[in-house]
Structure formats: C-alpha cells, structure tokens
Design a protein around this motif. Structure first.
Motif, PDB file in Angstrom:
ATOM      1  N   UNK A 146      -4.608  -3.314  -6.009  1.00  0.00           N
ATOM      2  CA  UNK A 146      -5.849  -2.757  -5.737  1.00  0.00           C
ATOM      3  C   UNK A 146      -5.586  -1.207  -5.162  1.00  0.00           C
ATOM      4  N   UNK A 147      -6.664  -0.539  -4.837  1.00  0.00           N
ATOM      5  CA  UNK A 147      -6.071   0.794  -4.230  1.00  0.00           C
ATOM      6  C   UNK A 147      -5.177   0.992  -3.073  1.00  0.00           C
ATOM      7  N   UNK A 148      -3.775   1.415  -3.310  1.00  0.00           N
ATOM      8  CA  UNK A 148      -3.037   1.644  -2.299  1.00  0.00           C
ATOM      9  C   UNK A 148      -2.100   0.398  -2.285  1.00  0.00           C
ATOM     10  N   UNK A 149      -2.381  -0.827  -2.909  1.00  0.00           N
ATOM     11  CA  UNK A 149      -1.687  -1.947  -2.670  1.00  0.00           C
ATOM     12  C   UNK A 149      -0.990  -2.297  -4.073  1.00  0.00           C
ATOM     13  N   UNK A 150       0.310  -2.823  -4.098  1.00  0.00           N
ATOM     14  CA  UNK A 150       1.157  -3.034  -5.230  1.00  0.00           C
ATOM     15  C   UNK A 150       2.000  -4.092  -4.861  1.00  0.00           C
ATOM     16  N   UNK A 151       2.400  -4.783  -5.904  1.00  0.00           N
ATOM     17  CA  UNK A 151       3.289  -5.967  -5.886  1.00  0.00           C
ATOM     18  C   UNK A 151       4.682  -5.639  -5.210  1.00  0.00           C
ATOM     19  N   UNK A 152       5.154  -4.470  -5.590  1.00  0.00           N
ATOM     20  CA  UNK A 152       6.403  -3.981  -4.885  1.00  0.00           C
ATOM     21  C   UNK A 152       5.683  -2.746  -3.992  1.00  0.00           C
ATOM     22  N   UNK A 153       5.669  -2.798  -2.928  1.00  0.00           N
ATOM     23  CA  UNK A 153       5.115  -1.780  -2.159  1.00  0.00           C
ATOM     24  C   UNK A 153       6.134  -1.377  -0.700  1.00  0.00           C
ATOM     25  N   UNK A 154       5.802  -0.321  -0.088  1.00  0.00           N
ATOM     26  CA  UNK A 154       6.650   0.030   0.784  1.00  0.00           C
ATOM     27  C   UNK A 154       6.355   0.226   2.289  1.00  0.00           C
ATOM     28  N   UNK A 155       6.985  -0.297   3.384  1.00  0.00           N
ATOM     29  CA  UNK A 155       6.197  -0.116   4.822  1.00  0.00           C
ATOM     30  C   UNK A 155       7.294   0.873   5.833  1.00  0.00           C
TER      31      UNK A 155
ATOM     32  N   UNK B  43       1.701   0.843   5.529  1.00  0.00           N
ATOM     33  CA  UNK B  43       2.110   0.977   4.187  1.00  0.00           C
ATOM     34  C   UNK B  43       2.424   2.388   3.830  1.00  0.00           C
ATOM     35  N   UNK B  44       3.256   2.744   3.276  1.00  0.00           N
ATOM     36  CA  UNK B  44       3.704   4.212   3.122  1.00  0.00           C
ATOM     37  C   UNK B  44       2.782   4.657   1.974  1.00  0.00           C
ATOM     38  N   UNK B  45       2.388   3.839   0.853  1.00  0.00           N
ATOM     39  CA  UNK B  45       1.679   4.494  -0.317  1.00  0.00           C
ATOM     40  C   UNK B  45       0.443   4.782   0.388  1.00  0.00           C
ATOM     41  N   UNK B  46      -0.429   3.810   1.297  1.00  0.00           N
ATOM     42  CA  UNK B  46      -1.690   4.068   1.852  1.00  0.00           C
ATOM     43  C   UNK B  46      -1.711   5.347   2.713  1.00  0.00           C
ATOM     44  N   UNK B  47      -0.751   5.384   3.427  1.00  0.00           N
ATOM     45  CA  UNK B  47      -0.603   6.791   4.306  1.00  0.00           C
ATOM     46  C   UNK B  47      -0.502   8.015   3.692  1.00  0.00           C
ATOM     47  N   UNK B  48       0.140   7.810   2.543  1.00  0.00           N
ATOM     48  CA  UNK B  48       0.487   9.046   1.703  1.00  0.00           C
ATOM     49  C   UNK B  48      -0.841   9.427   0.842  1.00  0.00           C
TER      50      UNK B  48
ATOM     51  N   UNK C 296     -11.675   5.760   4.463  1.00  0.00           N
ATOM     52  CA  UNK C 296     -11.259   6.637   3.192  1.00  0.00           C
ATOM     53  C   UNK C 296     -10.373   5.655   2.175  1.00  0.00           C
ATOM     54  N   UNK C 297     -10.238   4.372   2.367  1.00  0.00           N
ATOM     55  CA  UNK C 297      -9.541   3.708   1.260  1.00  0.00           C
ATOM     56  C   UNK C 297     -10.428   2.341   0.915  1.00  0.00           C
ATOM     57  N   UNK C 298     -11.513   2.189   1.183  1.00  0.00           N
ATOM     58  CA  UNK C 298     -12.312   1.267   0.409  1.00  0.00           C
ATOM     59  C   UNK C 298     -12.410   0.248   1.566  1.00  0.00           C
ATOM     60  N   UNK C 299     -12.470  -0.952   1.110  1.00  0.00           N
ATOM     61  CA  UNK C 299     -12.720  -2.042   2.058  1.00  0.00           C
ATOM     62  C   UNK C 299     -11.692  -2.606   2.773  1.00  0.00           C
ATOM     63  N   UNK C 300     -10.494  -2.303   2.287  1.00  0.00           N
ATOM     64  CA  UNK C 300      -9.194  -2.621   2.665  1.00  0.00           C
ATOM     65  C   UNK C 300      -8.626  -1.270   3.441  1.00  0.00           C
ATOM     66  N   UNK C 301      -9.343  -1.411   4.702  1.00  0.00           N
ATOM     67  CA  UNK C 301      -9.104   0.214   5.351  1.00  0.00           C
ATOM     68  C   UNK C 301      -8.172   0.300   6.519  1.00  0.00           C
ATOM     69  N   UNK C 302      -7.190  -0.700   6.709  1.00  0.00           N
ATOM     70  CA  UNK C 302      -6.349  -0.870   7.563  1.00  0.00           C
ATOM     71  C   UNK C 302      -5.065   0.088   6.957  1.00  0.00           C
ATOM     72  N   UNK C 303      -4.581   1.115   7.863  1.00  0.00           N
ATOM     73  CA  UNK C 303      -3.386   1.993   7.179  1.00  0.00           C
ATOM     74  C   UNK C 303      -2.246   1.589   8.386  1.00  0.00           C
ATOM     75  N   UNK C 304      -2.320   0.925   9.524  1.00  0.00           N
ATOM     76  CA  UNK C 304      -1.239   0.607  10.377  1.00  0.00           C
ATOM     77  C   UNK C 304      -1.836  -0.564  11.250  1.00  0.00           C
ATOM     78  N   UNK C 305      -1.038  -1.717  11.272  1.00  0.00           N
ATOM     79  CA  UNK C 305      -1.533  -2.906  12.085  1.00  0.00           C
ATOM     80  C   UNK C 305      -0.257  -3.419  12.745  1.00  0.00           C
ATOM     81  N   UNK C 306      -0.475  -4.235  13.929  1.00  0.00           N
ATOM     82  CA  UNK C 306       0.533  -5.048  14.383  1.00  0.00           C
ATOM     83  C   UNK C 306      -0.001  -5.846  15.574  1.00  0.00           C
ATOM     84  N   UNK C 307       0.956  -6.216  16.491  1.00  0.00           N
ATOM     85  CA  UNK C 307       0.772  -6.943  17.641  1.00  0.00           C
ATOM     86  C   UNK C 307       1.966  -7.780  18.425  1.00  0.00           C
TER      87      UNK C 307
END
Length: 432
Positions: free
Chosen positions: A119-128, A309-314, A276-287
């Motif tokens: 989906x938008x900004x999400x891939x099976x190989x992605x980068x973080x 996610x690098x792609x989502x930030x980009x 700005x990225x649709x329903x999946x709006x988290x650009x950075x998360x943790x705990x």
C-alpha cells in the motif's frame, strides 16, 4: 520490454533520480542527527535464526504467523529475513557480550522484509531507520529518544502536520491489572466483536483497543483505561517523561488507546502520526521494551527504541527541501582538450566541488545535458589560438546569490597556470 524480460517482484521497488535523492536525504539527515546525540552505528545480519523473531515478536502475532520470509537452508536450519531491527540488535547484545558497554546508544538503517499487502509507502522489501538505548531504566532515556526523533523530523522539514501521540503501558503490575480488566470487558461483549478481535481476545487482548473494524470501535472506546489501575511508580515514570518533553519544547498529546500487544513492553509507547499518508499515518514509532532481552534468554535489561520507515519519510519531503546540487560542469570544446578537462574536474572534486562531466557528444550537447542536470555554471576548456583565453565560464545561476558565490569560489580555486584576467567579467582566464 520483450516477453521474456524479467519483471520486478510485486511489492518491491526500484529508485532513480529524485526518488532516490529523497531516500538518501533521509538517511544522511538521520546519520547526522544520531551523531549529535552520541548514538553509535551498529550493523546486524539481514537474516537470523527464525527463533530470534519468533521469541521476540511472539509466535501468535501476525508478523510471525503471516508476514515473515522464512526458509530452511541447506544445513536444515530455519532462517528468516529480518522483519524488524530490535530483535537482531538484542540478540547481538547477548551473543557479543555488549553488556559491558551499557548504557548503549545504537542506531542503524537498512532493508527489512515482510509479506504484506503493498500500500502507499509500504513494500515487501522496505527500509527503516532504527535507534535504541539498551541498559538505561531512567525515563530520561525515553525523553532523549523522543527529542532526537522530533529533531529528525524537523530537520527533514516534515514536522508540520505530524503529531506525537504518547501513552504509558505502566509497569508489570499495572499492565497485568489492565489486561485483566480488558479481558473481563471484552468477554462480556465477545459476540459483538469482529472475528479478528475475538481471536485477539485469547492471545493479544490489548490489540483490540486499536482495531480499525467498525464493529469493534464502540466496545473498544468503552473499555477501561490504564489510568484506572496505574501504580504510583508507573505514574511517576510517565510524569517524568512528559515533563522532560515539555522542558525540551517537544509537543505531545495523550492517546490512552495507543498500545503494544507483547508482554515485554513497559511504560512509554509513542507514535509520530500524520494525516498525509492515508489511514496508515504513523511515520515513526516505538516504546520501552524492558522485558525483551529477558525473553531471549538474557538477564533483565531495560531498553527503549524507535523505528521509522525511510520510504514513508521520503514521501513527505518537499522537493525544495532537498540539498541543492550546485554543480560546476567542465566541458572540453574539442576532443583534443579532453585530458585537460579531466585534469580540471579532478582538481575541483579534490577540493570538494560537485563537478559534472559528460562522457561523449559535442560541446553543445554536453552543455545541454549539464543544464538539465542543474549545473550552476559551465567551465568550457577551449582549444583556441590565443593562449590567454583557454577557459570560459558560462553562468547559469540566473542571479541566484548562492550559485554566484559558489561560482566565484570555484574561480578562486582553479589550478595553475590559470588566472582570471584583470578587470574582466567572470568569463576570461589566461595562462600565466
């Protein structure tokens, strides 16, 4: 393409031009910011024993049961391409004896792999990007990580419209009490829950709180909150985190429904969220995950971290915020001047100037390519009868002050025997 031309695997991506520049800008900014905070670089393998992720992520989670790329190698071992960084870093911490260096402030970035619906900004190989502090139980560690994340987003120019959502999962006693109260609540409404949430009720009840299914929302919204069972110690920890953020000038808002389902999570949970990225709006998360290293067979070890996610930030970066190229192109007017042009280009590059060369074509065609590449100016190396005019600079800056300063700096760093003509405009050079 011909019928036998190979196609890209669905859910993967190739990058070129501005897309690749956006990606690299995120990585470069992260590397600069993590150094400001004293986070050292760490590298871990792209694949690990499957047990590392099964034990850390939980056998029954969707990531382990549905999304991991696992395979058996020739020796019969079950290996998995890493779906996230934290488990591999925790494994490395244990197997390499890094306990002697605590508290450890670590950062890394690279590819991860999950079999999920693209989906938008999400891939099976992605980068973080990934940042962790291991061996620090103090709330100040949580604050520092959050302030670093906030500065990263600010320096990328994407902080506008991004909100830090913050919650606490409490200490072990608080979390257990909250879980029990949630199970009691959801059991009373089990028949009205979605199929996924009915399944989560037995293995991961906290995840029902952030369900997106419309059938679950009224029940989840009416569920008891963690504040009802919060211990004094857990409340004091959360207060120290929020007051630390206030002191650092980092804005945040409480999201009492923000959870982490696995039992090793404690205290702080957070997400930086955008619309700005649709329903999946988290650009950075943790705990904070104080129980993870113990779950992997090590001693009880406090730790906290985040990933982005690098792609989502980009995707959020405005093109105007990308670093300017400010190239100087060096072009021979004639093939006989090719070596001299290469000498000049090498001289400028050694001195730190971005220098563009075109490997073939007439001077006119090379100049056209230099213009399309965004060169601030073109330094023509000419084969003329007059030895006093061997170089000519064409200014492409259109009055841009930064470009003009750049070009004047270039002119002052030309090698001998070139020297700018006295009293000329910026186009004439002679051989001394």
């Amino acid at each position: 393409m011909g019928k036998n031309t190979p196609h890209a695997i669905r859910g993967t991506q190739d990058m070129l031009g501005e897309e690749a520049e956006r990606f690299q800008h995120v990585v470069d900014t992260f590397d600069r910011v993590r150094r400001l905070y004293g986070f050292g670089r760490v590298e871990v393998p792209v694949f690990e024993q499957t047990a590392v992720f099964a034990r850390s992520l939980g056998e029954t989670t969707d990531v382990v049961s549905k999304e991991m790329y696992s395979f058996e190698d020739r020796g019969g071992d079950s290996l998995t391409l890493r779906p996230e960084f934290t488990a591999g870093i925790a494994r490395a911490y244990l197997t390499n004896g890094w306990q002697q260096f605590v508290p450890l402030k670590l950062a890394t970035h690279g590819p991860l792999f999950r079999y999920e619906r693209p989906q938008k900004g999400r891939f099976r190989q992605f980068h973080q990007l990934d940042a962790e502090i291991i061996g620090a139980a103090e709330p100040a560690a949580d604050v520092e990580l959050l302030v670093m994340a906030d500065q990263l987003l600010s320096e990328l120019g994407i902080s506008d419209g991004v909100t830090l959502q913050l919650n606490t999962l409490g200490d072990s006693a608080t979390r257990d009490a909250w879980r029990d109260s949630l199970v009691t609540h959801f059991e009373a409404h089990k028949g009205d829950l979605s199929e996924d949430s009915q399944d989560r009720l037995t293995r991961n009840p906290l995840r029902i709180l952030d369900s997106k299914d419309k059938r679950d929302r009224p029940i989840a919204d009416a569920a008891p909150g963690i504040d009802d069972v919060m211990s004094d110690e857990a409340a004091a920890f959360f207060d120290a985190v929020t007051s630390g953020l206030d002191a650092a000038g980092v804005a945040w808002e409480r999201n009492a429904r923000l959870v982490r389902g696995l039992d090793y999570y404690r205290h702080t949970a957070f997400e930086f969220v955008t619309d700005r990225l649709g329903a999946q709006g988290t650009v950075l998360g943790g705990g904070r995950y104080d129980g993870l290293i113990e779950a992997l067979g090590g001693p009880e070890t406090p730790a906290v971290g985040w990933a982005a996610g690098i792609e989502r930030l980009a995707m959020l970066i405005d093109a105007k915020d990308l670093p300017g190229k400010l190239l100087i192109a060096v072009i021979p007017d004639h093939p006989s001047m090719e070596n001299e042009a290469n000498r000049l280009a090498t001289h400028l590059r050694v001195r730190g100037y971005s220098t563009f060369t075109v490997l073939r074509g007439s001077a006119k065609k090379r100049a056209d390519k230099a213009r399309r590449a965004g060169a601030a100016g073109i330094l023509f190396v000419r084969d003329e009868d007059d030895p006093n005019r061997r170089l000519h600079l064409t200014d492409l800056s259109d009055g841009n002050v930064d470009a003009e300063d750049f070009l004047m700096d270039v002119l002052g760093n030309l090698p001998e025997p070139y020297h700018q003509l006295e009293g000329s405009d910026h186009t004439g050079f002679r051989v001394l």
